[in-house]
Design a protein around this motif. Structure first.
Motif, PDB file in Angstrom:
ATOM      1  N   UNK A   1     -27.009  14.381 -41.231  1.00 44.07           N
ATOM      2  CA  UNK A   1     -28.104  15.023 -40.507  1.00 44.07           C
ATOM      3  C   UNK A   1     -29.068  13.983 -39.944  1.00 44.07           C
ATOM      4  N   UNK A   2     -29.254  12.897 -40.662  1.00 43.44           N
ATOM      5  CA  UNK A   2     -30.123  11.833 -40.165  1.00 43.44           C
ATOM      6  C   UNK A   2     -29.555  11.271 -38.857  1.00 43.44           C
ATOM      7  N   UNK A   3     -28.275  10.975 -38.857  1.00 42.80           N
ATOM      8  CA  UNK A   3     -27.641  10.401 -37.667  1.00 42.80           C
ATOM      9  C   UNK A   3     -27.648  11.404 -36.509  1.00 42.80           C
ATOM     10  N   UNK A   4     -27.467  12.679 -36.819  1.00 41.87           N
ATOM     11  CA  UNK A   4     -27.411  13.710 -35.780  1.00 41.87           C
ATOM     12  C   UNK A   4     -28.773  14.002 -35.157  1.00 41.87           C
ATOM     13  N   UNK A   5     -29.821  14.005 -35.965  1.00 46.21           N
ATOM     14  CA  UNK A   5     -31.124  14.485 -35.498  1.00 46.21           C
ATOM     15  C   UNK A   5     -32.189  13.410 -35.302  1.00 46.21           C
ATOM     16  N   UNK A   6     -31.872  12.157 -35.617  1.00 43.27           N
ATOM     17  CA  UNK A   6     -32.849  11.080 -35.482  1.00 43.27           C
ATOM     18  C   UNK A   6     -32.261   9.943 -34.649  1.00 43.27           C
ATOM     19  N   UNK A   7     -33.159   9.195 -34.015  1.00 51.67           N
ATOM     20  CA  UNK A   7     -32.753   7.969 -33.334  1.00 51.67           C
ATOM     21  C   UNK A   7     -33.560   6.817 -33.910  1.00 51.67           C
ATOM     22  N   UNK A   8     -32.940   5.669 -33.990  1.00 47.46           N
ATOM     23  CA  UNK A   8     -33.590   4.467 -34.532  1.00 47.46           C
ATOM     24  C   UNK A   8     -34.520   3.898 -33.473  1.00 47.46           C
ATOM     25  N   UNK A   9     -35.762   3.646 -33.863  1.00 43.53           N
ATOM     26  CA  UNK A   9     -36.754   3.030 -32.987  1.00 43.53           C
ATOM     27  C   UNK A   9     -37.359   1.867 -33.758  1.00 43.53           C
ATOM     28  N   UNK A  10     -36.894   0.658 -33.454  1.00 45.38           N
ATOM     29  CA  UNK A  10     -37.281  -0.535 -34.207  1.00 45.38           C
ATOM     30  C   UNK A  10     -36.948  -0.308 -35.688  1.00 45.38           C
ATOM     31  N   UNK A  11     -37.957  -0.345 -36.545  1.00 43.74           N
ATOM     32  CA  UNK A  11     -37.722  -0.142 -37.981  1.00 43.74           C
ATOM     33  C   UNK A  11     -37.969   1.306 -38.412  1.00 43.74           C
ATOM     34  N   UNK A  12     -38.217   2.183 -37.449  1.00 42.17           N
ATOM     35  CA  UNK A  12     -38.551   3.578 -37.745  1.00 42.17           C
ATOM     36  C   UNK A  12     -37.437   4.492 -37.238  1.00 42.17           C
ATOM     37  N   UNK A  13     -37.563   5.781 -37.576  1.00 43.21           N
ATOM     38  CA  UNK A  13     -36.638   6.805 -37.119  1.00 43.21           C
ATOM     39  C   UNK A  13     -37.439   7.927 -36.469  1.00 43.21           C
TER      40      UNK A  13
END
Length: 192
Positions: A79-91
């Motif tokens: 679910x993390x991979x599906x609903x979030x995108x990596x932005x620097x060190x954050x999601x």
């Protein structure tokens, strides 16, 4: 509760209020769960209102930007991979889910009628900070807003028992409450 509400909401809209939403994890989790259930309930839409008294918390919630620790707490990696995108060190939560939630500043001690009729109310881990009379007032206002077949979710350390007769616990479902028969069809009465 979703299957039960799906049978009775002919319009397809289920109104959900996350009171005291803090930094947004709860409403985003609900939006993710609805997204995952979309194939099973294609006509349903969760209309999610998320409120909090803290402007700082609401700003963080609206940004939908979380640390690795905040994202991984209880969220499966798929679910993390599906609903979030990596932005620097954050999601960051997906724009689709961010746009599906209305965030608003609100004090639970104010007149709550502006929230309108709701099918589900989440008020988790905030009543513990109120005195008995304040808890009673907040819960009874929520009872007037909740649909007769709706439900109220409280935190594990919270209860309505000994505070108000407007709700009764669902057996075997800790933290889940429904309206007592006497509280059903309660009008959105004027709150003193």
């Amino acid at each position: 509760m979703l299957p039960a509400l799906a049978k009775t909401r002919l319009s397809g809209d289920i109104k959900v209020w996350c009171a005291a939403c803090s930094t947004g994890q709860e409403p985003y989790s609900l939006a993710m769960l609805m997204d995952e259930a979309r194939a099973q309930y294609p006509r349903l839409n969760l209309d999610i209102l998320a409120t909090d008294i803290s402007e700082r918390c609401l700003e963080k919630a609206q940004a939908g930007l979380y640390t690795q620790f905040e994202v991984q707490r209880g969220l499966p990696i798929t679910m993390m991979v599906k609903h979030f995108e990596k932005v620097d060190e954050m999601w960051r939560i997906s724009p689709k889910l961010r746009s599906s939630i209305r965030f608003k500043k609100m004090n639970l001690l104010d007149d709550l009628r502006m929230v309108g009729r709701q099918d589900v109310i989440y008020c988790r881990n905030v009543l513990i900070y109120f005195d008995l009379e304040t808890k009673k007032r907040v819960l009874e206002q929520m009872a007037t807003l909740l649909a007769d077949d709706g439900c109220l979710f409280l935190g594990a350390a919270e209860t309505v028992l000994g505070i108000t007769d407007a709700f009764k616990p669902m057996p075997g479902m800790r933290g889940l409450y429904v309206k007592n028969a006497a509280a059903q069809s309660a009008p959105l009465r004027k709150i003193a």
